[in-house]
Design a protein around this motif. Structure first.
Motif, PDB file in Angstrom:
ATOM      1  N   GLY A 119      29.067 -71.345 156.218  1.00 19.98           N
ATOM      2  CA  GLY A 119      29.220 -71.716 157.613  1.00 19.98           C
ATOM      3  C   GLY A 119      30.642 -71.966 158.064  1.00 19.98           C
ATOM      4  O   GLY A 119      30.939 -71.860 159.258  1.00 19.98           O
ATOM      5  N   LEU A 120      31.548 -72.288 157.148  1.00 20.25           N
ATOM      6  CA  LEU A 120      32.931 -72.580 157.530  1.00 20.25           C
ATOM      7  C   LEU A 120      33.797 -71.322 157.583  1.00 20.25           C
ATOM      8  O   LEU A 120      34.739 -71.245 158.371  1.00 20.25           O
ATOM      9  CB  LEU A 120      33.545 -73.583 156.548  1.00 20.25           C
ATOM     10  N   THR A 121      33.500 -70.338 156.738  1.00 20.63           N
ATOM     11  CA  THR A 121      34.329 -69.140 156.661  1.00 20.63           C
ATOM     12  C   THR A 121      33.657 -67.901 157.235  1.00 20.63           C
ATOM     13  O   THR A 121      34.345 -66.957 157.619  1.00 20.63           O
ATOM     14  CB  THR A 121      34.701 -68.839 155.197  1.00 20.63           C
ATOM     15  N   GLY A 122      32.320 -67.881 157.257  1.00 21.37           N
ATOM     16  CA  GLY A 122      31.603 -66.695 157.712  1.00 21.37           C
ATOM     17  C   GLY A 122      31.368 -65.675 156.629  1.00 21.37           C
ATOM     18  O   GLY A 122      30.802 -64.600 156.882  1.00 21.37           O
ATOM     19  N   LEU A 123      31.782 -65.958 155.389  1.00 17.77           N
ATOM     20  CA  LEU A 123      31.523 -65.041 154.286  1.00 17.77           C
ATOM     21  C   LEU A 123      30.030 -64.953 154.021  1.00 17.77           C
ATOM     22  O   LEU A 123      29.307 -65.952 154.096  1.00 17.77           O
ATOM     23  CB  LEU A 123      32.241 -65.514 153.014  1.00 17.77           C
ATOM     24  N   ALA A 124      29.550 -63.755 153.710  1.00 14.08           N
ATOM     25  CA  ALA A 124      28.148 -63.579 153.339  1.00 14.08           C
ATOM     26  C   ALA A 124      27.990 -63.940 151.871  1.00 14.08           C
ATOM     27  O   ALA A 124      28.704 -63.414 151.013  1.00 14.08           O
ATOM     28  CB  ALA A 124      27.721 -62.139 153.588  1.00 14.08           C
ATOM     29  N   LEU A 125      27.068 -64.841 151.581  1.00 12.07           N
ATOM     30  CA  LEU A 125      26.866 -65.317 150.219  1.00 12.07           C
ATOM     31  C   LEU A 125      25.670 -64.674 149.541  1.00 12.07           C
ATOM     32  O   LEU A 125      25.642 -64.547 148.318  1.00 12.07           O
ATOM     33  CB  LEU A 125      26.704 -66.839 150.210  1.00 12.07           C
ATOM     34  N   ASP A 126      24.673 -64.293 150.311  1.00 14.68           N
ATOM     35  CA  ASP A 126      23.502 -63.662 149.716  1.00 14.68           C
ATOM     36  C   ASP A 126      22.732 -62.894 150.787  1.00 14.68           C
ATOM     37  O   ASP A 126      22.647 -63.335 151.936  1.00 14.68           O
ATOM     38  CB  ASP A 126      22.582 -64.709 149.080  1.00 14.68           C
ATOM     39  N   VAL A 127      22.199 -61.751 150.409  1.00 15.12           N
ATOM     40  CA  VAL A 127      21.336 -60.948 151.276  1.00 15.12           C
ATOM     41  C   VAL A 127      20.228 -60.380 150.401  1.00 15.12           C
ATOM     42  O   VAL A 127      20.515 -59.766 149.369  1.00 15.12           O
ATOM     43  CB  VAL A 127      22.110 -59.792 151.951  1.00 15.12           C
ATOM     44  N   ARG A 128      18.986 -60.608 150.794  1.00 17.34           N
ATOM     45  CA  ARG A 128      17.850 -60.111 150.016  1.00 17.34           C
ATOM     46  C   ARG A 128      16.939 -59.292 150.916  1.00 17.34           C
ATOM     47  O   ARG A 128      16.437 -59.790 151.926  1.00 17.34           O
ATOM     48  CB  ARG A 128      17.065 -61.281 149.410  1.00 17.34           C
ATOM     49  N   HIS A 129      16.746 -58.049 150.540  1.00 19.84           N
ATOM     50  CA  HIS A 129      15.883 -57.157 151.306  1.00 19.84           C
ATOM     51  C   HIS A 129      14.423 -57.533 151.046  1.00 19.84           C
ATOM     52  O   HIS A 129      14.028 -57.716 149.881  1.00 19.84           O
ATOM     53  CB  HIS A 129      16.142 -55.715 150.878  1.00 19.84           C
ATOM     54  N   ARG A 130      13.622 -57.658 152.108  1.00 23.09           N
ATOM     55  CA  ARG A 130      12.219 -58.030 151.955  1.00 23.09           C
ATOM     56  C   ARG A 130      11.354 -57.192 152.892  1.00 23.09           C
ATOM     57  O   ARG A 130      11.819 -56.731 153.940  1.00 23.09           O
ATOM     58  CB  ARG A 130      12.009 -59.521 152.267  1.00 23.09           C
ATOM     59  N   HIS A 131      10.089 -57.017 152.516  1.00 24.67           N
ATOM     60  CA  HIS A 131       9.195 -56.248 153.368  1.00 24.67           C
ATOM     61  C   HIS A 131       8.868 -57.029 154.639  1.00 24.67           C
ATOM     62  O   HIS A 131       9.106 -58.232 154.748  1.00 24.67           O
ATOM     63  CB  HIS A 131       7.918 -55.854 152.625  1.00 24.67           C
ATOM     64  N   GLY A 132       8.304 -56.338 155.611  1.00 29.73           N
ATOM     65  CA  GLY A 132       8.125 -56.916 156.936  1.00 29.73           C
ATOM     66  C   GLY A 132       7.215 -58.122 156.982  1.00 29.73           C
ATOM     67  O   GLY A 132       7.387 -58.995 157.835  1.00 29.73           O
TER      68      GLY A 132
ATOM     69  N   ARG B 282      21.161 -49.337 151.182  1.00 30.52           N
ATOM     70  CA  ARG B 282      21.942 -49.346 152.427  1.00 30.52           C
ATOM     71  C   ARG B 282      22.344 -50.766 152.811  1.00 30.52           C
ATOM     72  O   ARG B 282      23.488 -51.026 153.208  1.00 30.52           O
ATOM     73  CB  ARG B 282      21.135 -48.707 153.553  1.00 30.52           C
ATOM     74  N   LEU B 283      21.410 -51.696 152.699  1.00 34.78           N
ATOM     75  CA  LEU B 283      21.706 -53.082 153.050  1.00 34.78           C
ATOM     76  C   LEU B 283      22.755 -53.671 152.115  1.00 34.78           C
ATOM     77  O   LEU B 283      23.669 -54.383 152.550  1.00 34.78           O
ATOM     78  CB  LEU B 283      20.422 -53.914 153.002  1.00 34.78           C
ATOM     79  N   ALA B 284      22.646 -53.356 150.818  1.00 31.72           N
ATOM     80  CA  ALA B 284      23.622 -53.869 149.850  1.00 31.72           C
ATOM     81  C   ALA B 284      25.022 -53.336 150.134  1.00 31.72           C
ATOM     82  O   ALA B 284      26.018 -54.073 150.035  1.00 31.72           O
ATOM     83  CB  ALA B 284      23.187 -53.505 148.428  1.00 31.72           C
ATOM     84  N   LEU B 285      25.131 -52.068 150.512  1.00 30.44           N
ATOM     85  CA  LEU B 285      26.442 -51.486 150.835  1.00 30.44           C
ATOM     86  C   LEU B 285      27.028 -52.131 152.093  1.00 30.44           C
ATOM     87  O   LEU B 285      28.239 -52.387 152.168  1.00 30.44           O
ATOM     88  CB  LEU B 285      26.317 -49.979 151.017  1.00 30.44           C
ATOM     89  N   SER B 286      26.181 -52.421 153.067  1.00 35.84           N
ATOM     90  CA  SER B 286      26.658 -53.110 154.277  1.00 35.84           C
ATOM     91  C   SER B 286      27.124 -54.521 153.940  1.00 35.84           C
ATOM     92  O   SER B 286      28.100 -55.021 154.520  1.00 35.84           O
ATOM     93  CB  SER B 286      25.538 -53.162 155.319  1.00 35.84           C
ATOM     94  N   PHE B 287      26.450 -55.168 153.018  1.00 32.37           N
ATOM     95  CA  PHE B 287      26.823 -56.502 152.540  1.00 32.37           C
ATOM     96  C   PHE B 287      28.235 -56.462 151.945  1.00 32.37           C
ATOM     97  O   PHE B 287      29.097 -57.297 152.257  1.00 32.37           O
ATOM     98  CB  PHE B 287      25.770 -56.927 151.510  1.00 32.37           C
ATOM     99  N   ILE B 288      28.502 -55.468 151.107  1.00 32.35           N
ATOM    100  CA  ILE B 288      29.836 -55.331 150.502  1.00 32.35           C
ATOM    101  C   ILE B 288      30.885 -55.054 151.574  1.00 32.35           C
ATOM    102  O   ILE B 288      31.964 -55.687 151.593  1.00 32.35           O
ATOM    103  CB  ILE B 288      29.838 -54.197 149.455  1.00 32.35           C
ATOM    104  N   ALA B 289      30.591 -54.105 152.462  1.00 35.74           N
ATOM    105  CA  ALA B 289      31.562 -53.735 153.501  1.00 35.74           C
ATOM    106  C   ALA B 289      31.900 -54.933 154.376  1.00 35.74           C
ATOM    107  O   ALA B 289      33.075 -55.152 154.734  1.00 35.74           O
ATOM    108  CB  ALA B 289      31.005 -52.590 154.349  1.00 35.74           C
ATOM    109  N   TYR B 290      30.890 -55.723 154.739  1.00 41.10           N
ATOM    110  CA  TYR B 290      31.118 -56.919 155.566  1.00 41.10           C
ATOM    111  C   TYR B 290      32.072 -57.880 154.862  1.00 41.10           C
ATOM    112  O   TYR B 290      33.035 -58.375 155.471  1.00 41.10           O
ATOM    113  CB  TYR B 290      29.784 -57.608 155.850  1.00 41.10           C
ATOM    114  N   ASN B 291      31.840 -58.142 153.586  1.00 43.50           N
ATOM    115  CA  ASN B 291      32.677 -59.114 152.880  1.00 43.50           C
ATOM    116  C   ASN B 291      34.085 -58.585 152.639  1.00 43.50           C
ATOM    117  O   ASN B 291      35.050 -59.367 152.607  1.00 43.50           O
ATOM    118  CB  ASN B 291      32.023 -59.524 151.560  1.00 43.50           C
ATOM    119  N   ILE B 292      34.235 -57.277 152.455  1.00 41.09           N
ATOM    120  CA  ILE B 292      35.581 -56.713 152.298  1.00 41.09           C
ATOM    121  C   ILE B 292      36.419 -57.018 153.529  1.00 41.09           C
ATOM    122  O   ILE B 292      37.555 -57.510 153.433  1.00 41.09           O
ATOM    123  CB  ILE B 292      35.510 -55.191 152.059  1.00 41.09           C
ATOM    124  N   ILE B 293      35.877 -56.720 154.699  1.00 38.87           N
ATOM    125  CA  ILE B 293      36.644 -56.932 155.926  1.00 38.87           C
ATOM    126  C   ILE B 293      36.817 -58.415 156.219  1.00 38.87           C
ATOM    127  O   ILE B 293      37.892 -58.848 156.682  1.00 38.87           O
ATOM    128  CB  ILE B 293      35.972 -56.208 157.103  1.00 38.87           C
TER     129      ILE B 293
END
Length: 440
Positions: free
Chosen positions: A183-196, A365-376
């Motif tokens: 919450g202080l930096t905006g870094l993504a710490l975890d993303v888990r893909h789940r069904h609907g 796809r979601l995992a790659l977006s997770f990496i790209a977000y944290n790189i920037i």
């Protein structure tokens, strides 16, 4: 590369004959991506990728290493090219070749092959890379405070994608990933893909335990705060926070018992100005039937302007027994920034792109977006001037990445010629200087 030459006369200027044609030669629209390459080199990203991601190789003859394809995919996401078929054109871009240190780049076919080659284990490895980038950002902050903001979001599906199901909360078909940001930096710490059909908090306590244990190991006696909306209001989450010494502020869903208590606490006084909205705050000890103990609940009661009665109530459960209810609500309401982080990951890095029919491929796809977000996000944190650290990716692309340029080579020396009329020229060179001064 074969292209169809186009030329057309323009009519907006009646004083001159002006025409437009696509015969300008091998120019690039992405010369600013050299900043990204320089930054990834400074944080040793290639080594990080090679250390954690091990993709099975079953090909007898391969023109492209799998990790090179992964890296090209990340570059395309960061540069704003969301369509897989964009690779068919970008593979001929000289700047992309130099930035990625590859003589031959991948086409859409090769990227599609990668999607069908990656395993569940490879997805977890990609997630590990994204988390390591988050760790690097946290280390550079050198702070003993950590705010874990938990949430879920929707990635819509528009076909017959595997495990894409109707999500009642959003009123559409899709996937329902779990996300956690600092919450202080905006870094993504975890993303888990789940069904609907996954509920907001499905397996959330397990993901939380992993994060709490991880950051407690990385730092001596950190102060950790967990925040979540009412979808995460479950006793298992409170208990894990209490067992591991983490504070928490989590919104509760309204129910008859809570409303009954709150309505007996509000005060109506003489001299009230009923033309203005009024808020009252309270705190009480409360134990739901499913809880193993009593906990502190903060209450916010609201009477809208031009009305006589308090009709809106909000409840937050917390372990901050000694804080005022106003302060507790202030802590909780700061999690509103998380909606911006989620929006940035989805619209800026295409985390909601679900083009593939299989659940696993969309998970990649979601995992790659997770990496790209944290790189920037890491790049902004470490290399941008203070007034630019909150810049959104669309603005970064416009000001720093999408710069007209031309690549030439003489005597084995490559020269990248940038546009001399770039409005953001000063910012470009400042960011480059900051990147090259990094010592990680």
């Amino acid at each position: 590369m074969s292209i169809t030459l186009q030329q057309n006369s323009l009519t907006f200027n009646d004083q001159k004959a002006i025409s437009v044609a696509n015969d300008g030669g091998t120019l690039t629209n992405d010369a600013g991506l050299v900043l990204l390459s320089e930054f990834l080199n400074q944080i040793h990203f290639d080594s990080l990728l090679a250390q954690y991601v091990h993709i099975p190789e079953h090909r007898f003859f391969a023109q492209h290493e799998w990790l090179d394809v992964v890296k090209q995919w990340l570059y395309q996401l960061i540069a704003g090219y969301s369509r897989d078929r964009d690779a068919n054109t970008l593979q001929y871009d000289r700047l992309f070749k130099e930035a990625l240190k590859q003589e031959r780049l991948s086409s859409q076919f090769m990227m599609s092959t990668l999607l069908h080659t990656l395993t569940e284990e490879n997805v977890n490895q990609l997630l590990q890379v994204a988390k390591k980038l988050g760790d690097l950002g946290m280390d550079q902050q050198n702070s003993q405070q950590l705010v874990l903001d938990l949430d879920s979001t929707c990635c819509p599906t528009y076909g017959k994608q595997e495990a894409g199901e109707y999500i009642y909360h959003y009123g559409l078909n899709g996937y329902h990933p779990f996300v956690a940001f600092e919450g202080l930096t905006g870094l993504a710490l975890d993303v888990r893909h789940r069904h609907g059909k996954s509920y907001t908090s499905t397996h959330a306590e397990d993901y939380l335990v992993e994060m709490l244990a991880h950051y407690q190991q990385r730092s001596s006696d950190p102060t950790m705060l967990v925040r979540g909306d009412s979808g995460f209001a479950k006793p298992e989450i409170y208990q894990q926070c209490e067992c591991r010494g983490a504070h928490y502020v989590i919104k509760l869903k309204n129910n008859a018992r809570l409303m009954h208590h709150a309505q007996h606490l509000v005060q109506y006084t003489n001299g009230t100005d009923y033309t203005k909205t009024e808020h009252q705050y309270f705190k009480m000890a409360y134990q739901a039937d499913s809880w193993d103990q009593s906990r502190t609940v903060a209450i916010k009661a609201t009477r809208k302007a031009e009305t006589l009665l308090f009709s809106e109530f909000q409840f937050v459960v917390t372990d901050f027994a000694h804080l005022s209810p106003q302060t507790i609500f202030q802590l909780y309401q700061k999690r509103g920034n998380m909606e911006n982080f989620i929006k940035e990951m989805k619209t800026g890095f295409f985390a909601d792109k679900t083009d593939s029919p299989s659940f696993l491929a969309n998970k990649v796809r979601l995992a790659l977006s997770f990496i790209a977000y944290n790189i920037i996000h890491l790049m902004k944190q470490l290399a941008f001037p203070q007034e630019k650290k909150t810049t959104m990716i669309d603005t970064i692309r416009f000001q720093l990445f999408h710069i007209a340029g031309k690549v030439t080579e003489h005597a084995r020396q490559v020269q990248i010629h940038l546009s001399s009329t770039n409005v953001y020229n000063t910012l470009f060179w400042e960011v480059l200087t900051r990147i090259q001064r990094l010592n990680l």
